[in-house]
Design an enzyme around this catalytic site. Sequence first.
Site, mmCIF file in Angstrom:
data_model
loop_
_atom_site.group_PDB
_atom_site.id
_atom_site.type_symbol
_atom_site.label_atom_id
_atom_site.label_comp_id
_atom_site.label_asym_id
_atom_site.label_seq_id
_atom_site.Cartn_x
_atom_site.Cartn_y
_atom_site.Cartn_z
ATOM 1 N N THR A 39 -40.329 -4.811 -22.131
ATOM 2 C CA THR A 39 -39.533 -5.960 -21.661
ATOM 3 C C THR A 39 -40.279 -6.762 -20.593
ATOM 4 O O THR A 39 -39.775 -7.796 -20.135
ATOM 5 C CB THR A 39 -38.151 -5.528 -21.103
ATOM 6 O OG1 THR A 39 -38.353 -4.606 -20.037
ATOM 7 C CG2 THR A 39 -37.302 -4.869 -22.174
ATOM 8 N N TYR A 63 -26.141 2.391 -21.277
ATOM 9 C CA TYR A 63 -26.949 1.934 -20.142
ATOM 10 C C TYR A 63 -26.362 2.428 -18.815
ATOM 11 O O TYR A 63 -27.087 2.946 -17.943
ATOM 12 C CB TYR A 63 -27.009 0.401 -20.143
ATOM 13 C CG TYR A 63 -27.711 -0.188 -18.949
ATOM 14 C CD1 TYR A 63 -29.100 -0.172 -18.868
ATOM 15 C CD2 TYR A 63 -26.997 -0.750 -17.895
ATOM 16 C CE1 TYR A 63 -29.753 -0.708 -17.760
ATOM 17 C CE2 TYR A 63 -27.640 -1.284 -16.790
ATOM 18 C CZ TYR A 63 -29.014 -1.263 -16.732
ATOM 19 O OH TYR A 63 -29.653 -1.785 -15.641
ATOM 20 N N ASN A 83 -26.117 -7.622 -11.052
ATOM 21 C CA ASN A 83 -26.389 -8.904 -11.729
ATOM 22 C C ASN A 83 -27.373 -9.783 -10.962
ATOM 23 O O ASN A 83 -27.010 -10.809 -10.389
ATOM 24 C CB ASN A 83 -25.066 -9.641 -11.992
ATOM 25 C CG ASN A 83 -24.223 -8.871 -12.994
ATOM 26 O OD1 ASN A 83 -23.576 -7.887 -12.629
ATOM 27 N ND2 ASN A 83 -24.274 -9.270 -14.237
ATOM 28 N N VAL A 98 -27.079 -13.369 -18.046
ATOM 29 C CA VAL A 98 -26.302 -14.560 -18.393
ATOM 30 C C VAL A 98 -26.802 -15.819 -17.683
ATOM 31 O O VAL A 98 -26.788 -16.909 -18.266
ATOM 32 C CB VAL A 98 -24.795 -14.319 -18.155
ATOM 33 C CG1 VAL A 98 -24.480 -14.124 -16.668
ATOM 34 C CG2 VAL A 98 -23.964 -15.452 -18.723
ATOM 35 N N ARG A 115 -17.857 -8.843 -25.349
ATOM 36 C CA ARG A 115 -18.802 -7.819 -25.804
ATOM 37 C C ARG A 115 -18.230 -6.427 -25.542
ATOM 38 O O ARG A 115 -17.581 -6.199 -24.517
ATOM 39 C CB ARG A 115 -20.125 -7.950 -25.034
ATOM 40 C CG ARG A 115 -20.809 -9.265 -25.251
ATOM 41 C CD ARG A 115 -22.287 -9.268 -24.915
ATOM 42 N NE ARG A 115 -22.643 -8.958 -23.548
ATOM 43 C CZ ARG A 115 -23.739 -9.442 -22.952
ATOM 44 N NH1 ARG A 115 -24.555 -10.259 -23.605
ATOM 45 N NH2 ARG A 115 -24.038 -9.108 -21.730
HETATM 46 C C1 UD1 Z 1 -24.897 -5.285 -16.368
HETATM 47 C C2 UD1 Z 1 -24.691 -4.641 -15.007
HETATM 48 C C3 UD1 Z 1 -25.862 -4.892 -14.106
HETATM 49 C C4 UD1 Z 1 -27.156 -4.536 -14.824
HETATM 50 C C5 UD1 Z 1 -27.262 -5.373 -16.079
HETATM 51 C C6 UD1 Z 1 -28.522 -5.091 -16.859
HETATM 52 C C7 UD1 Z 1 -22.284 -4.625 -14.646
HETATM 53 C C8 UD1 Z 1 -21.154 -5.150 -13.855
HETATM 54 N N1 UD1 Z 1 -23.478 -5.150 -14.382
HETATM 55 O O1 UD1 Z 1 -24.799 -6.610 -16.244
HETATM 56 O O2 UD1 Z 1 -25.752 -4.097 -12.937
HETATM 57 O O3 UD1 Z 1 -28.248 -4.729 -13.997
HETATM 58 O O4 UD1 Z 1 -26.174 -5.035 -16.907
HETATM 59 O O5 UD1 Z 1 -28.597 -5.941 -17.942
HETATM 60 O O6 UD1 Z 1 -22.115 -3.751 -15.464
HETATM 61 N N2 UD1 Z 1 -22.328 -13.244 -21.044
HETATM 62 C C9 UD1 Z 1 -21.885 -14.440 -21.589
HETATM 63 N N3 UD1 Z 1 -22.767 -15.223 -22.275
HETATM 64 C C10 UD1 Z 1 -24.065 -14.864 -22.452
HETATM 65 C C11 UD1 Z 1 -24.519 -13.637 -21.894
HETATM 66 C C12 UD1 Z 1 -23.619 -12.852 -21.188
HETATM 67 O O7 UD1 Z 1 -20.703 -14.790 -21.481
HETATM 68 O O8 UD1 Z 1 -24.802 -15.622 -23.086
HETATM 69 C C13 UD1 Z 1 -21.376 -12.442 -20.259
HETATM 70 C C14 UD1 Z 1 -21.342 -10.969 -20.567
HETATM 71 O O9 UD1 Z 1 -20.468 -10.666 -21.602
HETATM 72 C C15 UD1 Z 1 -20.879 -10.410 -19.204
HETATM 73 C C16 UD1 Z 1 -21.496 -11.366 -18.203
HETATM 74 O O10 UD1 Z 1 -21.808 -12.543 -18.913
HETATM 75 O O11 UD1 Z 1 -19.482 -10.470 -19.113
HETATM 76 C C17 UD1 Z 1 -22.773 -10.859 -17.573
HETATM 77 O O12 UD1 Z 1 -23.619 -10.371 -18.601
HETATM 78 P P1 UD1 Z 1 -25.109 -9.908 -18.322
HETATM 79 O O13 UD1 Z 1 -25.838 -10.950 -17.578
HETATM 80 O O14 UD1 Z 1 -25.674 -9.406 -19.601
HETATM 81 O O15 UD1 Z 1 -24.962 -8.709 -17.288
HETATM 82 P P2 UD1 Z 1 -23.904 -7.479 -17.213
HETATM 83 O O16 UD1 Z 1 -23.728 -6.866 -18.543
HETATM 84 O O17 UD1 Z 1 -22.728 -7.854 -16.403
#
Ligand code: UD1
Length: 309
Positions: A36, A140, A169, A184, A267
């Site tokens: 990655t 994870y 995040n 995101v 998701r």
């Molecule tokens: C999670 C962990 C974080 C970790 C990360 C690694 C939690 C609270 N956080 O982040 O500590 O470092 O994984 O990847 O568990 N989303 C959208 N549109 C998009 C992409 C994402 O709506 O195009 C939404 C996701 O469904 C989520 C949020 O944005 O609800 C954040 O997603 P993402 O940035 O992937 O991080 P987390 O999964 O929250």
Amino acid sequence: MSNYLVTGGAGFIGSHLSEALVKRGHQVRVADNFVTGYRHNLRDGVELMEADLADPEAARRAVEGIDYVLHQAAIPSVPRSVAHPVESHRANVDGTLNMLVASKDAKVKRLVFAGSSSVYGDTPTLPKREDMPHNPLSPYALHKQMGEQYAQMFTRLYGLETVTTRYFNVFGPRQDPTSPYSGVISLFIKALLEGTQPVIYGDGGQTRDFTYVGNVVDGVLRAAETPGVAGEVFNVATNGRVSLNELLEVLKKIIGSDAQPIYQPARTGDVRHSQADITKAQQMLGYQPTVGLEEGLRETVAWYKRSAV
Ligand code: UD1
């Protein structure tokens, strides 16, 4: 001047850590397998070791002559771990156990483990304090829980100094926006700059404690350097909480876009709300986030514009 190993140093957070260490005059070795990470993230002045740390021999070679290990290497994605649990486990758990064993044997002074807010899962209380029960909702999250518990166990059993920094995040320059598993903020910025519609999974009411990477670097270096904190776990975040709908509005304002999001189903394994209590890091590490959300977003947008994603 000390010898630091940054595992995952060609990745997003690892590259910022190695850059800060070089600036402070330390010797920095980066171990990365480029699954990655990217070569273009490698900072000037670092020594590169291309290595898969799920191989115990590679972990052993990586720590030779090292004082401090910042173990950042991981496959960092909740949905990727749901889709590919074995691949993620190998990188996140086997790699971490090998680094702990190798660090203990090489008598490194301290290993700082990159933990995750995902270990809290959907427990009802906000903000999350370090001593709250865990409730991992994805492979994870479970891997990160195992990593920090292994780290604490190595402190108790073998006297290896370990500290876990739980990230919430993290965003900033050099976060890779090109994978469906990307964070995101990087995906939103890419969509807005390219004039496409950002995707929101769920209703956009889920909230996160989005943390600018510069704050994380400060927290991790304090976790490496502060005496008397072996075996501890620290949230490294801001104590703020913003919904995805609000986040998108701020980014639209910064970029000057009026794009409308596409809403898709939530998701699996997703957490609804996440926010850190950072009192422990403030009191024991003297940590204080200095870059706020909007300032961090502006820096990040400027970087993506310069690098023309
Ligand atoms: C999670 C962990 C974080 C970790 C990360 C690694 C939690 C609270 N956080 O982040 O500590 O470092 O994984 O990847 O568990 N989303 C959208 N549109 C998009 C992409 C994402 O709506 O195009 C939404 C996701 O469904 C989520 C949020 O944005 O609800 C954040 O997603 P993402 O940035 O992937 O991080 P987390 O999964 O929250």
